[in-house]
Design an enzyme around this catalytic site. Structure first.
Site, PDB file in Angstrom:
ATOM      1  N   GLY A  96       0.822  -1.204   0.000  1.00  0.00           N
ATOM      2  CA  GLY A  96       0.000   0.000   0.000  1.00  0.00           C
ATOM      3  C   GLY A  96       0.861   1.262   0.000  1.00  0.00           C
ATOM      4  O   GLY A  96       0.538   2.255  -0.657  1.00  0.00           O
ATOM      5  N   SER A  97       1.965   1.219   0.736  1.00  0.00           N
ATOM      6  CA  SER A  97       2.844   2.397   0.806  1.00  0.00           C
ATOM      7  C   SER A  97       3.386   2.745  -0.579  1.00  0.00           C
ATOM      8  O   SER A  97       3.447   3.917  -0.956  1.00  0.00           O
ATOM      9  CB  SER A  97       4.023   2.137   1.753  1.00  0.00           C
ATOM     10  OG  SER A  97       3.563   1.856   3.040  1.00  0.00           O
TER      11      SER A  97
ATOM     12  N   CYS B 177       5.426   5.585  18.336  1.00  0.00           N
ATOM     13  CA  CYS B 177       6.535   5.696  19.283  1.00  0.00           C
ATOM     14  C   CYS B 177       7.689   6.449  18.657  1.00  0.00           C
ATOM     15  O   CYS B 177       8.154   6.110  17.594  1.00  0.00           O
ATOM     16  CB  CYS B 177       7.001   4.307  19.696  1.00  0.00           C
ATOM     17  SG  CYS B 177       6.009   3.680  21.023  1.00  0.00           S
TER      18      CYS B 177
HETATM   19  N1  PLP Z   1      -2.460   3.253   4.146  1.00  0.00           N
HETATM   20  C1  PLP Z   1      -3.157   2.892   5.226  1.00  0.00           C
HETATM   21  C2  PLP Z   1      -4.444   3.595   5.527  1.00  0.00           C
HETATM   22  C3  PLP Z   1      -2.694   1.877   6.070  1.00  0.00           C
HETATM   23  O1  PLP Z   1      -3.391   1.531   7.147  1.00  0.00           O
HETATM   24  C4  PLP Z   1      -1.468   1.249   5.754  1.00  0.00           C
HETATM   25  C5  PLP Z   1      -0.898   0.226   6.648  1.00  0.00           C
HETATM   26  O2  PLP Z   1      -1.083   0.264   7.842  1.00  0.00           O
HETATM   27  C6  PLP Z   1      -0.776   1.651   4.588  1.00  0.00           C
HETATM   28  C7  PLP Z   1      -1.301   2.652   3.820  1.00  0.00           C
HETATM   29  C8  PLP Z   1       0.494   1.002   4.195  1.00  0.00           C
HETATM   30  O3  PLP Z   1       0.255  -0.287   3.682  1.00  0.00           O
HETATM   31  P1  PLP Z   1       1.445  -1.338   3.540  1.00  0.00           P
HETATM   32  O4  PLP Z   1       1.696  -1.889   4.890  1.00  0.00           O
HETATM   33  O5  PLP Z   1       0.947  -2.369   2.590  1.00  0.00           O
HETATM   34  O6  PLP Z   1       2.600  -0.584   2.984  1.00  0.00           O
END
Ligand code: PLP
Length: 373
Positions: free
Chosen positions: A69-70, A318
């Site tokens: 997702g990042s 943290c």
């Molecule tokens: N966006 C949101 C809203 C998330 O909750 C997260 C992960 O916690 C991410 C992006 C990042 O996803 P990933 O862990 O697949 O990089």
């Protein structure tokens, strides 16, 4: 062990695991090769793309596989702001969006971070006023990871389009949990991550609407139509598609189950007489329960719960050894005496009513002797 941190990651769906296995052990060919052995991997990617597209109301050529997702967020934000165009986003985005925006600011782009109300919702009139003539991108998350609040995505996309801006949404917490239809909602780009919907870790995708011109994010070979190079992670792509299909098929029953567990949790806590606030809007991601307890530290709660075999997370990030109140909890103005005592209990489809009973008892055991001594 009671796992109640499903917004951080989820257990791999067993059907997704079974679907992945052949592509780890047997059909391991590089899908880009021309020989017959690669045919199965090639077909698996094509099928997965179609399955994912059908779950979100997209065309299969609008799905671009990424590593998480990042990465999807970074791609959408960093590649779409054009010639010094401004970006409008919200103050409660995930750091994958916020830090991508900060990187764009360093390059000279202007970013407008709009506030949210105490339930975590952006105000549409503020969004409307924040968009300037040179704004190219509006990026507002579908659902918040800390408090579960679901934004009015269709209204946001309408405003973005009225100003001729593109609309990106980080749907990492939403996809597989609530209905998402990119065409009906007017989404131009959407980030997703498999491990949040019982898929494997290290795989995600960016939905890019046909017609949206976006520069490549990783240069190299011609994978993902030349926009995101790198040999495809075939087993994980297959696992992601299977997990998403499974979650979408069982979405209603999962939602009902999670709402029942949430009610049990809140009612159980109310009966203990513990002083707490539940954060987020009425319209939340099923299973996401952000609680702020009075006169107690969230960090302490997390560690005591951990000793009792219960996994939750704090609403605080943290910073070294110093526990801080998270940007989301600050943005929704949780009163100070409660803000530090924030934890997120995020329930998943595998949680049971017995788990909830044990969580309530554990919280009572920890909090009552400390806060009410
Ligand atoms: N966006 C949101 C809203 C998330 O909750 C997260 C992960 O916690 C991410 C992006 C990042 O996803 P990933 O862990 O697949 O990089």
């Amino acid at each position: 062990m009671i796992y109640a941190d499903n917004a951080a990651t989820t257990r791999l769906d067993s059907k997704a695991f079974e679907a992945m296995k052949p592509f780890l052990l047997d059909s391991y060919a590089n899908p880009s090769q021309p020989y017959g052995f690669s045919r199965e991997s090639k077909k698996a990617i094509k099928d997965a793309r179609e399955d994912i597209a059908s779950c979100i109301g997209a065309a299969s050529n609008e799905i671009y596989f990424t590593s998480c997702g990042s990465e999807s967020d970074n791609w959408a934000i960093k590649m779409m702001s054009g010639e010094r165009g401004t970006i409008v986003t919200s103050v409660i985005e995930h750091h994958a969006v916020l830090n991508s925006c900060r990187a764009m600011e360093k390059l000279g782009h202007e970013v407008n971070y709009i506030p949210v109300d105490p339930s975590g919702l952006i105000k549409l009139e503020i969004l409307n006023a924040a968009i300037k003539d040179n704004t190219q991108l509006v990026s507002v998350m579908f659902a918040n990871n800390e408090i579960g609040t679901i934004q009015p995505v269709k209204e946001i996309s309408d405003i973005a389009h009225k100003h001729n801006c593109l609309f990106h949404t980080d749907a990492v917490q939403a996809l597989g949990h609530i209905p998402v239809n990119v065409h009906e909602l007017g989404i131009d780009m959407m980030s997703a991550s498999a491990h949040k919907f019982n898929g494997p870790k290290g795989i995600g995708f960016l939905y890019i609407k046909n017609g949206v011109k976006i520069p490549s994010f990783i240069d190299g070979g011609g994978q993902e139509k030349g926009l995101r190079a790198g040999t495809e992670n075939v087993p994980s792509i297959v696992g992601m598609a299977k997990a998403l299909k499974e979650n979408c098929t069982h979405m209603e029953e999962n939602k009902e189950w999670l709402f029942a567990l949430e009610n049990q949790l809140i009612n159980g806590l109310l009966q203990t007489g513990i002083d707490f606030i539940r954060n987020g809007s009425e319209n939340r991601i099923p299973g996401n329960v952000s609680l702020s307890f009075k006169k107690i530290e969230g960090e302490l709660l997390l560690h005591r719960l951990d000793l009792m075999g219960i996994c939750v997370s704090t609403g605080s990030a943290c910073d070294g050894k110093k526990a801080q109140i998270s940007h989301v909890i600050k943005a929704i103005n949780v009163p100070e005496e409660y803000a530090k005592g924030t934890i997120r209990i995020s329930l998943g489809k595998d949680n049971s009513a017995e788990d909830i009973g044990l969580i309530v008892k554990a919280l009572q055991k920890i909090i009552c002797p400390i806060a009410y001594k």
